[in-house]
Design a protein around this motif. Structure first.
Motif, PDB file in Angstrom:
ATOM      1  N   TYR A 113      -4.880 -23.670  22.761  1.00 48.21           N
ATOM      2  CA  TYR A 113      -3.941 -24.749  22.468  1.00 48.21           C
ATOM      3  C   TYR A 113      -3.394 -24.618  21.057  1.00 48.21           C
ATOM      4  O   TYR A 113      -3.960 -23.918  20.201  1.00 48.21           O
ATOM      5  CB  TYR A 113      -4.632 -26.105  22.660  1.00 48.21           C
ATOM      6  CG  TYR A 113      -5.102 -26.283  24.074  1.00 48.21           C
ATOM      7  CD1 TYR A 113      -4.192 -26.552  25.090  1.00 48.21           C
ATOM      8  CD2 TYR A 113      -6.439 -26.129  24.410  1.00 48.21           C
ATOM      9  CE1 TYR A 113      -4.606 -26.675  26.412  1.00 48.21           C
ATOM     10  CE2 TYR A 113      -6.870 -26.254  25.716  1.00 48.21           C
ATOM     11  CZ  TYR A 113      -5.948 -26.524  26.718  1.00 48.21           C
ATOM     12  OH  TYR A 113      -6.354 -26.632  28.016  1.00 48.21           O
TER      13      TYR A 113
ATOM     14  N   ASP B  27      -3.469 -26.355  18.517  1.00 50.49           N
ATOM     15  CA  ASP B  27      -4.316 -26.705  17.375  1.00 50.49           C
ATOM     16  C   ASP B  27      -5.649 -25.954  17.381  1.00 50.49           C
ATOM     17  O   ASP B  27      -6.554 -26.293  16.628  1.00 50.49           O
ATOM     18  CB  ASP B  27      -4.528 -28.228  17.291  1.00 50.49           C
ATOM     19  CG  ASP B  27      -4.736 -28.866  18.647  1.00 50.49           C
ATOM     20  OD1 ASP B  27      -4.979 -28.120  19.623  1.00 50.49           O
ATOM     21  OD2 ASP B  27      -4.661 -30.100  18.746  1.00 50.49           O
ATOM     22  N   ASP B  28      -5.775 -24.916  18.217  1.00 53.09           N
ATOM     23  CA  ASP B  28      -7.019 -24.116  18.214  1.00 53.09           C
ATOM     24  C   ASP B  28      -7.037 -23.179  17.001  1.00 53.09           C
ATOM     25  O   ASP B  28      -6.016 -22.648  16.613  1.00 53.09           O
ATOM     26  CB  ASP B  28      -7.125 -23.272  19.484  1.00 53.09           C
ATOM     27  CG  ASP B  28      -7.543 -24.119  20.663  1.00 53.09           C
ATOM     28  OD1 ASP B  28      -8.081 -25.225  20.448  1.00 53.09           O
ATOM     29  OD2 ASP B  28      -7.321 -23.681  21.804  1.00 53.09           O
TER      30      ASP B  28
ATOM     31  N   HIS C 254      -0.960 -22.283  22.462  1.00 50.94           N
ATOM     32  CA  HIS C 254      -1.015 -21.552  21.194  1.00 50.94           C
ATOM     33  C   HIS C 254       0.171 -20.604  21.053  1.00 50.94           C
ATOM     34  O   HIS C 254       0.639 -20.031  22.027  1.00 50.94           O
ATOM     35  CB  HIS C 254      -2.328 -20.767  21.129  1.00 50.94           C
ATOM     36  CG  HIS C 254      -2.692 -20.327  19.751  1.00 50.94           C
ATOM     37  ND1 HIS C 254      -2.185 -19.183  19.183  1.00 50.94           N
ATOM     38  CD2 HIS C 254      -3.492 -20.893  18.823  1.00 50.94           C
ATOM     39  CE1 HIS C 254      -2.678 -19.055  17.962  1.00 50.94           C
ATOM     40  NE2 HIS C 254      -3.472 -20.075  17.714  1.00 50.94           N
TER      41      HIS C 254
ATOM     42  N   TRP D 208       0.008 -33.134  25.525  1.00 49.97           N
ATOM     43  CA  TRP D 208       1.375 -32.868  25.069  1.00 49.97           C
ATOM     44  C   TRP D 208       2.308 -33.291  26.198  1.00 49.97           C
ATOM     45  O   TRP D 208       2.169 -32.817  27.334  1.00 49.97           O
ATOM     46  CB  TRP D 208       1.580 -31.393  24.773  1.00 49.97           C
ATOM     47  CG  TRP D 208       0.993 -30.904  23.498  1.00 49.97           C
ATOM     48  CD1 TRP D 208       1.638 -30.772  22.296  1.00 49.97           C
ATOM     49  CD2 TRP D 208      -0.349 -30.442  23.266  1.00 49.97           C
ATOM     50  NE1 TRP D 208       0.783 -30.259  21.346  1.00 49.97           N
ATOM     51  CE2 TRP D 208      -0.435 -30.049  21.912  1.00 49.97           C
ATOM     52  CE3 TRP D 208      -1.487 -30.340  24.082  1.00 49.97           C
ATOM     53  CZ2 TRP D 208      -1.608 -29.555  21.348  1.00 49.97           C
ATOM     54  CZ3 TRP D 208      -2.654 -29.850  23.523  1.00 49.97           C
ATOM     55  CH2 TRP D 208      -2.715 -29.468  22.177  1.00 49.97           C
TER      56      TRP D 208
END
Lengths: 199, 89
Positions: free
Chosen positions: A196, A198-199, A185, B73
């Motif tokens: 992360y 996309d959190d 993040h 990732w």
């Protein structure tokens, strides 16, 4: 006759309400590292703040040691889900280091000996929220934990508290660091569980 | 003192989730120093928020892999190219 009254002892908060979501308590101090531990003798250590206009403010180890220090006791939260409560540090507040720094930048990219980087908004380094820490639990900060000095920004996940800190580059645009470019993040608030990207 | 890294074979399992072939046998070139060798020869720092594989010659990062519960990732910018052996005819 002596009467004992039960004093109000300020209930010491237990672990639970100090644990961000998804974290567990640990008593030891796990060593996490993305690379070999750099050997940085204090006599070759230097810390610098580079502004967006190209100005540099530098401190040697002796100069850092001569600055007023604080001894914060803080809880730390690693994104790998361990948290450690009441850790005690000694270090110089970033407010002291930024006293004479003139900047209009909103972003900071922290860089370390060994090449590590991490980014955060400049305001998260100021107002008593961050230190350059060089002692831990009364001892010199061990190299595996970032000695001789590391950044300490305890209100964000601990990857933001860069070990072996070497400098801060002030930027007018945000520039993601080592873990922030690899899925983690951009901000990393443990209380909002921002692990992360996309959190 | 134990080494603080593993050899590149530690990447085989995590990468098997992404690639259809065993990438630890692939041969790559370090983008930093040019050293060429198998992925299995990289130094993998695993006690970290992700896997960080470094060149055994110059210690620069060759590969990074971060796994969240629902995504991976993969950063290969430290590798110029990977030669991935495939079954011949």
């Amino acid at each position: 006759m002596t009467t004992f009254t039960r004093g109000f002892r300020g209930r010491r908060r237990g672990g639970d309400d100090r644990l961000p979501p998804g974290q567990y308590l640990t008593e030891d101090f796990p060593v996490l590292s993305a690379g070999p531990t750099p050997d940085v003798p204090p006599d070759r250590w230097e810390f610098a703040i580079h502004t967006e206009t190209g100005q540099a403010h530098r401190w040697t180890w002796q100069e850092l040691m001569a600055l007023p220090y604080e001894t914060p006791t803080v809880d730390i939260h690693c994104v790998t889900t361990w948290s450690k409560l009441d850790t005690t540090w000694q270090g110089v507040s970033l407010d002291v280091l930024f006293e004479d720094v003139e900047t209009a930048a909103e972003y900071a990219l922290v860089h370390s000996y060994g090449g590590y980087t991490t980014n955060l908004p400049l305001e998260d380094l100021l107002d008593g929220k961050a230190w350059i820490a060089y002692r831990y639990e009364g001892e010199e900060l061990a190299p595996v934990h970032g000695g001789p000095a590391r950044l300490l920004v305890p209100h964000l996940y601990f990857w933001k508290s860069a070990k072996w800190v070497r400098g801060i580059r002030l930027l007018t645009e945000d520039w993601p660091g080592f873990w922030e470019t690899a899925g983690y993040h951009n901000y990393g608030d443990p209380w909002r569980e921002q692990r992360y990207a996309d959190d | 003192m134990s080494a603080d890294y593993l050899d590149g074979n530690a990447l085989a399992g995590p990468l098997a989730e992404i690639f259809a072939t065993d990438v630890s046998a692939a041969v790559g070139r370090c983008a930093s120093c040019g050293l060429t060798g198998p992925v299995a020869s990289l130094r993998v720092y695993s006690r970290a928020p992700g896997l960080v594989a470094r060149c055994p010659g110059c210690e620069e990062v060759v590969l990074r892999l971060v796994r969240s519960p629902d995504a991976a990732w993969l950063d290969l910018r430290g590798a110029v190219c990977l030669r991935i052996p495939l079954g011949g005819p």
